[in-house]
Design a protein around this motif. Sequence first.
Motif, PDB file in Angstrom:
ATOM      1  N   ARG A  81      37.550  41.351  46.483  1.00 36.27           N
ATOM      2  CA  ARG A  81      36.903  41.913  45.291  1.00 36.27           C
ATOM      3  C   ARG A  81      37.312  41.162  44.029  1.00 36.27           C
ATOM      4  O   ARG A  81      37.474  41.732  42.954  1.00 36.27           O
ATOM      5  CB  ARG A  81      37.208  43.406  45.120  1.00 36.27           C
ATOM      6  CG  ARG A  81      36.933  44.275  46.321  1.00 36.27           C
ATOM      7  CD  ARG A  81      36.819  45.739  45.969  1.00 36.27           C
ATOM      8  NE  ARG A  81      37.843  46.184  45.056  1.00 36.27           N
ATOM      9  CZ  ARG A  81      38.970  46.784  45.422  1.00 36.27           C
ATOM     10  NH1 ARG A  81      39.232  46.968  46.708  1.00 36.27           N
ATOM     11  NH2 ARG A  81      39.848  47.199  44.521  1.00 36.27           N
ATOM     12  N   THR A  82      37.491  39.844  44.155  1.00 39.20           N
ATOM     13  CA  THR A  82      37.965  39.022  43.036  1.00 39.20           C
ATOM     14  C   THR A  82      36.840  38.156  42.500  1.00 39.20           C
ATOM     15  O   THR A  82      36.089  37.540  43.274  1.00 39.20           O
ATOM     16  CB  THR A  82      39.125  38.123  43.491  1.00 39.20           C
ATOM     17  OG1 THR A  82      40.166  38.938  44.045  1.00 39.20           O
ATOM     18  CG2 THR A  82      39.688  37.323  42.326  1.00 39.20           C
ATOM     19  N   VAL A  83      36.727  38.089  41.181  1.00 38.61           N
ATOM     20  CA  VAL A  83      35.716  37.254  40.541  1.00 38.61           C
ATOM     21  C   VAL A  83      36.135  35.791  40.653  1.00 38.61           C
ATOM     22  O   VAL A  83      37.226  35.403  40.209  1.00 38.61           O
ATOM     23  CB  VAL A  83      35.543  37.638  39.060  1.00 38.61           C
ATOM     24  CG1 VAL A  83      34.546  36.710  38.374  1.00 38.61           C
ATOM     25  CG2 VAL A  83      35.088  39.077  38.936  1.00 38.61           C
ATOM     26  N   VAL A  84      35.289  34.964  41.257  1.00 35.86           N
ATOM     27  CA  VAL A  84      35.596  33.545  41.432  1.00 35.86           C
ATOM     28  C   VAL A  84      34.623  32.637  40.694  1.00 35.86           C
ATOM     29  O   VAL A  84      34.782  31.414  40.708  1.00 35.86           O
ATOM     30  CB  VAL A  84      35.595  33.178  42.942  1.00 35.86           C
ATOM     31  CG1 VAL A  84      36.698  33.905  43.674  1.00 35.86           C
ATOM     32  CG2 VAL A  84      34.236  33.467  43.579  1.00 35.86           C
ATOM     33  N   LEU A 137      37.081  35.542  35.062  1.00 32.26           N
ATOM     34  CA  LEU A 137      37.585  34.861  36.238  1.00 32.26           C
ATOM     35  C   LEU A 137      38.932  35.439  36.662  1.00 32.26           C
ATOM     36  O   LEU A 137      39.800  35.701  35.823  1.00 32.26           O
ATOM     37  CB  LEU A 137      37.720  33.362  35.967  1.00 32.26           C
ATOM     38  CG  LEU A 137      36.423  32.548  35.963  1.00 32.26           C
ATOM     39  CD1 LEU A 137      36.688  31.120  35.541  1.00 32.26           C
ATOM     40  CD2 LEU A 137      35.762  32.566  37.329  1.00 32.26           C
ATOM     41  N   ALA A 138      39.102  35.628  37.951  1.00 28.47           N
ATOM     42  CA  ALA A 138      40.320  36.160  38.579  1.00 28.47           C
ATOM     43  C   ALA A 138      40.464  37.662  38.396  1.00 28.47           C
ATOM     44  O   ALA A 138      41.471  38.232  38.820  1.00 28.47           O
ATOM     45  CB  ALA A 138      41.572  35.451  38.076  1.00 28.47           C
ATOM     46  N   THR A 167      44.565  23.780  34.858  1.00 26.30           N
ATOM     47  CA  THR A 167      43.752  24.954  35.165  1.00 26.30           C
ATOM     48  C   THR A 167      44.405  25.762  36.277  1.00 26.30           C
ATOM     49  O   THR A 167      44.717  25.214  37.329  1.00 26.30           O
ATOM     50  CB  THR A 167      42.339  24.532  35.611  1.00 26.30           C
ATOM     51  OG1 THR A 167      41.733  23.728  34.591  1.00 26.30           O
ATOM     52  CG2 THR A 167      41.471  25.738  35.871  1.00 26.30           C
ATOM     53  N   PRO A 168      44.651  27.060  36.075  1.00 27.60           N
ATOM     54  CA  PRO A 168      45.224  27.869  37.157  1.00 27.60           C
ATOM     55  C   PRO A 168      44.340  27.862  38.389  1.00 27.60           C
ATOM     56  O   PRO A 168      43.105  27.735  38.297  1.00 27.60           O
ATOM     57  CB  PRO A 168      45.309  29.273  36.534  1.00 27.60           C
ATOM     58  CG  PRO A 168      45.307  29.042  35.060  1.00 27.60           C
ATOM     59  CD  PRO A 168      44.472  27.818  34.829  1.00 27.60           C
ATOM     60  N   ILE A 169      44.965  27.999  39.545  1.00 30.82           N
ATOM     61  CA  ILE A 169      44.219  27.931  40.803  1.00 30.82           C
ATOM     62  C   ILE A 169      43.132  29.000  40.848  1.00 30.82           C
ATOM     63  O   ILE A 169      42.006  28.741  41.280  1.00 30.82           O
ATOM     64  CB  ILE A 169      45.183  28.071  41.992  1.00 30.82           C
ATOM     65  CG1 ILE A 169      46.128  26.864  42.057  1.00 30.82           C
ATOM     66  CG2 ILE A 169      44.422  28.191  43.312  1.00 30.82           C
ATOM     67  CD1 ILE A 169      47.153  26.932  43.155  1.00 30.82           C
ATOM     68  N   MET A 170      43.457  30.195  40.399  1.00 32.50           N
ATOM     69  CA  MET A 170      42.476  31.274  40.448  1.00 32.50           C
ATOM     70  C   MET A 170      41.328  31.070  39.461  1.00 32.50           C
ATOM     71  O   MET A 170      40.302  31.741  39.558  1.00 32.50           O
ATOM     72  CB  MET A 170      43.166  32.606  40.151  1.00 32.50           C
ATOM     73  CG  MET A 170      44.093  33.072  41.250  1.00 32.50           C
ATOM     74  SD  MET A 170      43.228  33.419  42.793  1.00 32.50           S
ATOM     75  CE  MET A 170      42.271  34.836  42.334  1.00 32.50           C
TER      76      MET A 170
END
Length: 266
Positions: A258-261, A212-213, A175-178
């Motif tokens: 402003r990133t979707v987490v 996500l991201a 799974t990518p970190i972001m």
Amino acid sequence: MKNSHHLMLAATLAAVLSLSCLNSPIGAEESATVRTDPGFNPGTGQTNPESHEQALSQSSEVSNIPTPEESRRALMTPISKQPSLGDVPSAPRPETQTFGGPNTRQESQNAAGGPQGRTTAGSAPDSNASKTDAQGTSATISTAAVEPPPSGPIGSVGETNPAKFSKRNDILDRTPIMALPLPLSEQQRKQIYDAVMADNSQPVAGVDALKLASELSPNQALNGMHPLPESVGGINGVTRLYYVKAKGKVFLVEPATRTVVGEIAS
């Protein structure tokens, strides 16, 4: 006769040498014009003009990335916090072994309260104490059932268990970190979703395409990003986050970037 033969041989040799001297500059000039790298054009500076290879539009590893739901289930899977002892051969428990002579059984009965259920002092055991002990034992068993037993190579715990021994760690490694999900239970996710949907804020244009991201546009951040309701502010891990409401979906946003987490669907 002999002298004339020697003269002819010397003349022939001289002619050969003179011809080789005349041809050597021509050969050197020709060799200097031969391109050592056929893929390089010295006139235009173009490299590999005949190459038409194109870069791959998508990595072959993209299809190997787990889905958000798979990553979330893996993250919430209970793991052992105790170090593994490796492959240890099972040995008989000491309490199952019997020592002593024929009176051992009788002594064991006396220590346990005798055949009539009485203590060595002759008094009957307290039934309330037995109930308390039973409740404590059940609580211990239920608590131990949450954490699985240690496994894997010696010295490893649940988080450090190699991926080939742990399906959970294998999924999280891919799974990518972001795209790593927030450690929220189903109850917490539902609580956040219900609280956000009960808020009076309205969705803004383009939020349905977020994932996500994703990074919010200035308009989405200015008009659609809001602090989480106070009713869910106590949930660990989301106190600093904002939300963006979409149709049947809630996006959790890191306001500084402003990133979707996080993503919570109905």
